[in-house]
Structures are given as structure tokens and as C-alpha cells.
Design a protein around this motif. Structure first.
Motif, PDB file in Angstrom:
ATOM      1  N   THR A 220      58.687  29.538   7.189  1.00 34.10           N
ATOM      2  CA  THR A 220      57.394  28.871   7.079  1.00 34.10           C
ATOM      3  C   THR A 220      56.668  29.301   5.822  1.00 34.10           C
ATOM      4  OG1 THR A 220      56.202  30.604   8.211  1.00 34.10           O
ATOM      5  CG2 THR A 220      57.197  28.905   9.593  1.00 34.10           C
ATOM      6  N   THR A 221      55.577  28.578   5.519  1.00 33.50           N
ATOM      7  CA  THR A 221      54.781  28.916   4.339  1.00 33.50           C
ATOM      8  C   THR A 221      54.276  30.346   4.421  1.00 33.50           C
ATOM      9  OG1 THR A 221      54.111  26.628   4.200  1.00 33.50           O
ATOM     10  CG2 THR A 221      52.799  28.209   2.962  1.00 33.50           C
ATOM     11  N   ALA A 222      53.758  30.727   5.600  1.00 31.06           N
ATOM     12  CA  ALA A 222      53.198  32.069   5.736  1.00 31.06           C
ATOM     13  C   ALA A 222      54.266  33.141   5.596  1.00 31.06           C
ATOM     14  CB  ALA A 222      52.481  32.210   7.073  1.00 31.06           C
ATOM     15  N   GLU A 223      55.458  32.899   6.174  1.00 30.12           N
ATOM     16  CA  GLU A 223      56.529  33.872   6.056  1.00 30.12           C
ATOM     17  C   GLU A 223      56.973  34.015   4.602  1.00 30.12           C
ATOM     18  OE1 GLU A 223      58.927  31.992   9.003  1.00 30.12           O
ATOM     19  OE2 GLU A 223      58.782  33.711  10.349  1.00 30.12           O
ATOM     20  N   ALA A 224      56.965  32.886   3.879  1.00 31.47           N
ATOM     21  CA  ALA A 224      57.277  32.956   2.457  1.00 31.47           C
ATOM     22  C   ALA A 224      56.253  33.799   1.728  1.00 31.47           C
ATOM     23  CB  ALA A 224      57.318  31.548   1.860  1.00 31.47           C
ATOM     24  N   GLY A 225      54.977  33.701   2.152  1.00 31.55           N
ATOM     25  CA  GLY A 225      53.931  34.515   1.543  1.00 31.55           C
ATOM     26  C   GLY A 225      54.200  35.991   1.718  1.00 31.55           C
ATOM     27  N   VAL A 226      54.677  36.369   2.916  1.00 33.08           N
ATOM     28  CA  VAL A 226      54.989  37.767   3.163  1.00 33.08           C
ATOM     29  C   VAL A 226      56.137  38.218   2.267  1.00 33.08           C
ATOM     30  CG1 VAL A 226      55.779  39.399   4.899  1.00 33.08           C
ATOM     31  CG2 VAL A 226      54.158  37.632   5.514  1.00 33.08           C
ATOM     32  N   ALA A 227      57.114  37.314   2.031  1.00 32.26           N
ATOM     33  CA  ALA A 227      58.272  37.669   1.227  1.00 32.26           C
ATOM     34  C   ALA A 227      57.942  37.737  -0.261  1.00 32.26           C
ATOM     35  CB  ALA A 227      59.383  36.655   1.463  1.00 32.26           C
TER      36      ALA A 227
ATOM     37  N   VAL B 206      42.073  17.922  12.200  1.00 32.98           N
ATOM     38  CA  VAL B 206      42.225  18.878  13.306  1.00 32.98           C
ATOM     39  C   VAL B 206      43.705  19.180  13.522  1.00 32.98           C
ATOM     40  CG1 VAL B 206      41.559  19.454  15.671  1.00 32.98           C
ATOM     41  CG2 VAL B 206      40.235  17.763  14.384  1.00 32.98           C
ATOM     42  N   ARG B 207      44.066  20.458  13.443  1.00 32.13           N
ATOM     43  CA  ARG B 207      45.434  20.903  13.667  1.00 32.13           C
ATOM     44  C   ARG B 207      45.474  21.905  14.812  1.00 32.13           C
ATOM     45  NH1 ARG B 207      45.879  17.241  10.790  1.00 32.13           N
ATOM     46  NH2 ARG B 207      47.104  16.994   8.859  1.00 32.13           N
ATOM     47  N   VAL B 208      46.560  21.879  15.577  1.00 30.66           N
ATOM     48  CA  VAL B 208      46.736  22.786  16.718  1.00 30.66           C
ATOM     49  C   VAL B 208      47.548  24.001  16.283  1.00 30.66           C
ATOM     50  CG1 VAL B 208      47.720  23.075  19.026  1.00 30.66           C
ATOM     51  CG2 VAL B 208      46.575  20.926  18.412  1.00 30.66           C
ATOM     52  N   VAL B 209      46.990  25.179  16.509  1.00 25.08           N
ATOM     53  CA  VAL B 209      47.712  26.451  16.329  1.00 25.08           C
ATOM     54  C   VAL B 209      47.509  27.244  17.623  1.00 25.08           C
ATOM     55  CG1 VAL B 209      47.979  28.563  15.001  1.00 25.08           C
ATOM     56  CG2 VAL B 209      47.320  26.442  13.833  1.00 25.08           C
ATOM     57  N   PRO B 210      48.464  27.231  18.538  1.00 20.55           N
ATOM     58  CA  PRO B 210      48.276  27.942  19.812  1.00 20.55           C
ATOM     59  C   PRO B 210      48.100  29.438  19.605  1.00 20.55           C
ATOM     60  CG  PRO B 210      50.144  26.436  19.924  1.00 20.55           C
ATOM     61  CD  PRO B 210      49.752  26.530  18.478  1.00 20.55           C
ATOM     62  N   ILE B 211      47.361  30.055  20.514  1.00 17.70           N
ATOM     63  CA  ILE B 211      47.206  31.506  20.515  1.00 17.70           C
ATOM     64  C   ILE B 211      48.182  32.099  21.527  1.00 17.70           C
ATOM     65  CG2 ILE B 211      44.884  31.531  19.603  1.00 17.70           C
ATOM     66  CD1 ILE B 211      43.791  31.650  22.400  1.00 17.70           C
ATOM     67  N   GLY B 212      48.048  33.384  21.847  1.00 20.78           N
ATOM     68  CA  GLY B 212      49.051  33.953  22.726  1.00 20.78           C
ATOM     69  C   GLY B 212      48.627  35.214  23.431  1.00 20.78           C
ATOM     70  N   ALA B 213      49.573  35.774  24.150  1.00 17.81           N
ATOM     71  CA  ALA B 213      49.369  37.028  24.859  1.00 17.81           C
ATOM     72  C   ALA B 213      49.806  38.190  23.966  1.00 17.81           C
ATOM     73  CB  ALA B 213      50.181  37.040  26.146  1.00 17.81           C
ATOM     74  N   ASP B 214      49.179  39.337  24.169  1.00 15.67           N
ATOM     75  CA  ASP B 214      49.586  40.555  23.482  1.00 15.67           C
ATOM     76  C   ASP B 214      50.762  41.142  24.263  1.00 15.67           C
ATOM     77  OD1 ASP B 214      49.899  42.929  22.187  1.00 15.67           O
ATOM     78  OD2 ASP B 214      47.847  43.643  22.470  1.00 15.67           O
TER      79      ASP B 214
ATOM     80  N   THR C 126      48.245  30.052  11.437  1.00 15.85           N
ATOM     81  CA  THR C 126      46.909  30.074  10.827  1.00 15.85           C
ATOM     82  C   THR C 126      47.007  30.198   9.310  1.00 15.85           C
ATOM     83  OG1 THR C 126      45.982  31.061  12.840  1.00 15.85           O
ATOM     84  CG2 THR C 126      44.691  31.280  10.815  1.00 15.85           C
ATOM     85  N   VAL C 127      47.899  31.040   8.824  1.00 19.59           N
ATOM     86  CA  VAL C 127      48.064  31.180   7.380  1.00 19.59           C
ATOM     87  C   VAL C 127      48.533  29.869   6.752  1.00 19.59           C
ATOM     88  CG1 VAL C 127      49.346  32.378   5.555  1.00 19.59           C
ATOM     89  CG2 VAL C 127      48.413  33.667   7.480  1.00 19.59           C
ATOM     90  N   GLU C 128      49.340  29.125   7.454  1.00 13.82           N
ATOM     91  CA  GLU C 128      49.743  27.811   6.945  1.00 13.82           C
ATOM     92  C   GLU C 128      48.530  26.914   6.729  1.00 13.82           C
ATOM     93  OE1 GLU C 128      52.605  26.502   9.800  1.00 13.82           O
ATOM     94  OE2 GLU C 128      54.256  27.577   8.842  1.00 13.82           O
TER      95      GLU C 128
END
Length: 434
Positions: free
Chosen positions: A2-9, A224-232, A422-424
Motif C-alpha cells: 500500500t501507499t502507507a507501507e511504501a512510505g515506511v519503506a 467520504v472514504r471508509v477506514v475501519p478501526i479495530g481492537a487492540d 489513514t495514511v493513504e
């Protein structure tokens, strides 16, 4: 990738993010939980996050490790033990403080507006420090024109429109005076609707919330874009060492908020106990106020203090909540509506079988009836009782539903996945400004 993962790389540089939250304490609701976990996971992806918040201040996991906090203090007019207080004269710093107090005194809720005005002032002075501003459902007038004033793209999370809460509370109000009071309190939703329609980029947590934002707030669908959240999942996971208490049902609920549907779960419990006398409910939340619908229901069904049937616990840690869920035979989400439902995701992550309504976005989290949960219509105490009784009577069904629910959360709803998505949206907002 993904775009965000590319950012980390290293393909894209790490971002400097201003994350705004007018109410950030995770014990005050989902907005604080969101800021706590999202900021940590954004930092883990290599970004720098500066959280700006008002009282009650957020609890942050990664302070000093990619996350910093800047307080934007309000007058803290709703603090305990003196809510709706009158500040001392020397507490007033400027006209925003005076506006905050005047709005509170006339029955309104000032915090989204006044926080947005304070945030705008800080961001205008520090525009060179950030790449993007992320607002966590403030939707205040102070944010209008922020990209033009500062050159910073603005991304806004709307968990669900507060207009939904307003409708349900008005419908449940017992008197005309109460309805008038609620209309004044929720007057800030008019501001939020006006602001939302002018936002360039909105994130929400579910398809149900996305449609509500389009319908209730009038936001253009393409924004409006959907980015689901989650459990820890570091905290919410199975642990065979925790003993399961026979008959225990756990729910996370605000007793005096009609939206949460606790009154229907109380009625369901009364029905269930006729066949399963050991069934009992642990409510993670405050006790109901005397004379409230839930308090009256507890008395009416003989489930009040001394009965051992219902217990309220408040202020517990995530670790304690995890153990409470692991020790339950069933977790229940009786809400009439949810924009996502973190309690459902957290319960499923522990492997505890879930009974949940189909209100709002809950089915998007809980999944298919009979596979990853038992689903019932919202507001139907009889259906709730039948589902609870079915699970209490069937060990194999509980084990199957619990295991399938956990697999669903791991595949779809984690905070790392939320941060990547979210970073995307940050990258897209930056591209749109270039």
C-alpha cells in the motif's frame, strides 16, 4: 504494497501529523480510544504525530516514541466533581473562554466550536511544523478555511453523525421540557452539518456511517472514504488461564444513553433467568441515575442491588476489561445504533461469543448471524433473550462462534490496518493540494 507501507519503506517520506481531538480521554468514549491507538500505530509506521487536545486530556501509549502531546486547555466546565461550574475571573484568558462559558450557561455545548478556534490559532502560527492536519470529529467553524490559511491539507474523521444521537434521545425524552433542553444542547450539530459539507476529505469507520454522513450531513459521496478501526489485539486475545464464570454476560454500555439499548438487555436478562438462574450481567459503565428508565427496569424485574443479577463496573483498565470479557460466557451489544462498535470487536478478539443487534454498523463488524455472532433486531428484548438462552445452553455453539469471531477481527479490524488506511488518505489529501 500500500501507499502507507511504501512510505515506511522509504518511497515516501514520513509525515508530520497534527491530530486534533477536543475530547480525548479513552474513558469518555470512542473518540479517545481512536486517538490513543491510531497515534501509536501511526508512529509505529514511522510518522511523527503531535496530538492536540482539551480536557479530559488523552491517554497516549507512544509518548516520546513518535508521539507528542500539546494541551489546548478549555475552561473544563464539565469536570468532576463540579460540572457546569462558574470559573473564577482570573481563569478567563480571552474571548473564546467567555464564549465557552456563555454557551454553557445558556444550555448549549460549546466545546467543538471553542476547541476549533483555539486549534486554528495554534496551527496558523505553526504551519511549518506539519504536513497534514487530522481532525477527530470536532467539525467546528474554526477549521473552515484552514487549508487556505495555512496551506495544510485537512482530513477529518467522523465516527458517525451526532444527529443520530440527537434523534434517538429526542424520541426517548419523556417531557416537553426535556426535549427543549436536548434541542438546545444539540444545537452544535447545526454547526457540524455546515462545516462537514465544506470538508475536502472525510474518513469514517463503516459503510453505515458513510451513508449516514451523506444523508444527515449532506457531504458529497466522493469526499467520504471508509477506514475501519479495530481492537487492540495485544490486550484483547484469548487466555485459557482466565476461568470462565458460568452464566456471565458482559456488555459495555452507558446506562442513561438510550442509543445503547441497555434497557432491552435488562428485560432480556429477566426472561433468560427464568430458564438459566445463574445468568447475570456485568455492565462496564456507570450505574443508571435514580428514576431513569434503566433504573426503573432493574427495580421492576427484581434485578436491582442485592439480587446479584446485575453489576456495574467503571474506570477499569483495558487489561481488566480483557479479563472480564475472557471470563464471560457471552458478550452482548444491545445498541440501537453504532457507527462501528469497538465493544463488539474487542469481545470478538478475546474469543468470547457475541450476541449483537443489527443497529447501524454492528453487522459490518460482527459479521453473519450464526457464523461469527448471533444477530438480533435492535430494540427487541425477546430476540435478545432467545439468543442469550441459546448460547448459554450450547457449549459447542459458544466455542464455534467465539473462534470464528476472533478470526474475523484478526483479518479485518486491527489498529495497524486502520493506521495504514489513514495514511493513504493523508497521501491523497497531499496529492490533491499539490
Amino acid at each position: 504494497m500500500t501507499t502507507a507501507e511504501a512510505g515506511v519503506a522509504g518511497t515516501d517520506r514520513p509525515l508530520n501529523i497534527a491530530l486534533l481531538t477536543y475530547k480525548g480521554n479513552p474513558f469518555c468514549g470512542g473518540q479517545g480510544v481512536y486517538v490513543r491507538h491510531l497515534s501509536r500505530e501511526l508512529a509505529a509506521l514511522g510518522h511523527r504525530v503531535e496530538v492536540m487536545g482539551a480536557q479530559p486530556y488523552p491517554v497516549l501509549d507512544a509518548l516520546g516514541d513518535g508521539v507528542t502531546f500539546t494541551p489546548l486547555p478549555s475552561l473544563d466546565l464539565y469536570r468532576e466533581p463540579d460540572p457546569f461550574r462558574t470559573p473564577r475571573r482570573d481563569e478567563y484568558r480571552d474571548w473564546v473562554d467567555r464564549l465557552e462559558y456563555a454557551t454553557m450557561r445558556t444550555g448549549g455545548f460549546p466545546e467543538p466550536l471553542t476547541f476549533s478556534l483555539r486549534a486554528r490559532r495554534v496551527l496558523a502560527a505553526r504551519r511549518a511544523d506539519f504536513d497534514v492536519v487530522h481532525d477527530n470529529q470536532t467539525l467546528g467553524y474554526g477549521l473552515l478555511g484552514l487549508p487556505e490559511r495555512t496551506g495544510l491539507p485537512l482530513v477529518t474523521t467522523v465516527h458517525h453523525p451526532i444527529t443520530v444521537d440527537r434523534r434517538l434521545e429526542l424520541a426517548a425524552a419523556p417531557t416537553r421540557a426535556r426535549r427543549l433542553s436536548l434541542r438546545r444542547w444539540y444545537a452544535f450539530t447545526r454547526m457540524q452539518k455546515r462545516v462537514a459539507r465544506r470538508l475536502p476529505s472525510v474518513i469514517t469507520v463503516s459503510g453505515s456511517s458513510r451513508q449516514q454522513i451523506i444523508d444527515d450531513l449532506g457531504v458529497r459521496p466522493d469526499r467520504v472514504r471508509v477506514v475501519p478501526i479495530g481492537a487492540d489485539t495485544r490486550v484483547f486475545h484469548p487466555d485459557p488461564a482466565v476461568p470462565v464464570v458460568p452464566g456471565r454476560i458482559v456488555t459495555t454500555s452507558s446506562a442513561d444513553v438510550p442509543l445503547k439499548g441497555l434497557i432491552h438487555l435488562v428485560e432480556a436478562l429477566a426472561k433468560v433467568r427464568t430458564e438459566h438462574p445463574t445468568a447475570h450481567l456485568v455492565v462496564v459503565g456507570s450505574r443508571p441515575q435514580p428514576g431513569s428508565p434503566v433504573a426503573d427496569a432493574l427495580d421492576r424485574f427484581g434485578l436491582g442491588e442485592g439480587s446479584g443479577a446485575v453489576k456495574f463496573v467503571k474506570g477499569i483498565s483495558d487489561t481488566e476489561l480483557g479479563d472480564l470479557l475472557r471470563g464471560a460466557e457471552i458478550a452482548a451489544v444491545p445498541s440501537l445504533y453504532e457507527g462501528f462498535s469497538l465493544p463488539a470487536a474487542e469481545a470478538m478478539a478475546t474469543g468470547t461469543p457475541l450476541v449483537a443487534t443489527t443497529g447501524g454498523a454492528i453487522p459490518e463488524v460482527a459479521g453473519p448471524d450464526g457464523e461469527t455472532c448471533l444477530a438480533v433486531p435492535p430494540g427487541d428484548a425477546g430476540a435478545l433473550a432467545a439468543a442469550l438462552g441459546r448460547l448459554l445452553a450450547d457449549d459447542a455453539l459458544r466455542a464455534r462462534i467465539g473462534a470464528a469471531g476472533r478470526e474475523r477481527v484478526l483479518a479485518r479490524f486491527t489498529w495497524r490496518q486502520a493506521a495504514i488506511g489513514t495514511v493513504e488518505r493523508y497521501r491523497a489529501a497531499l496529492d490533491a493540494r499539490s
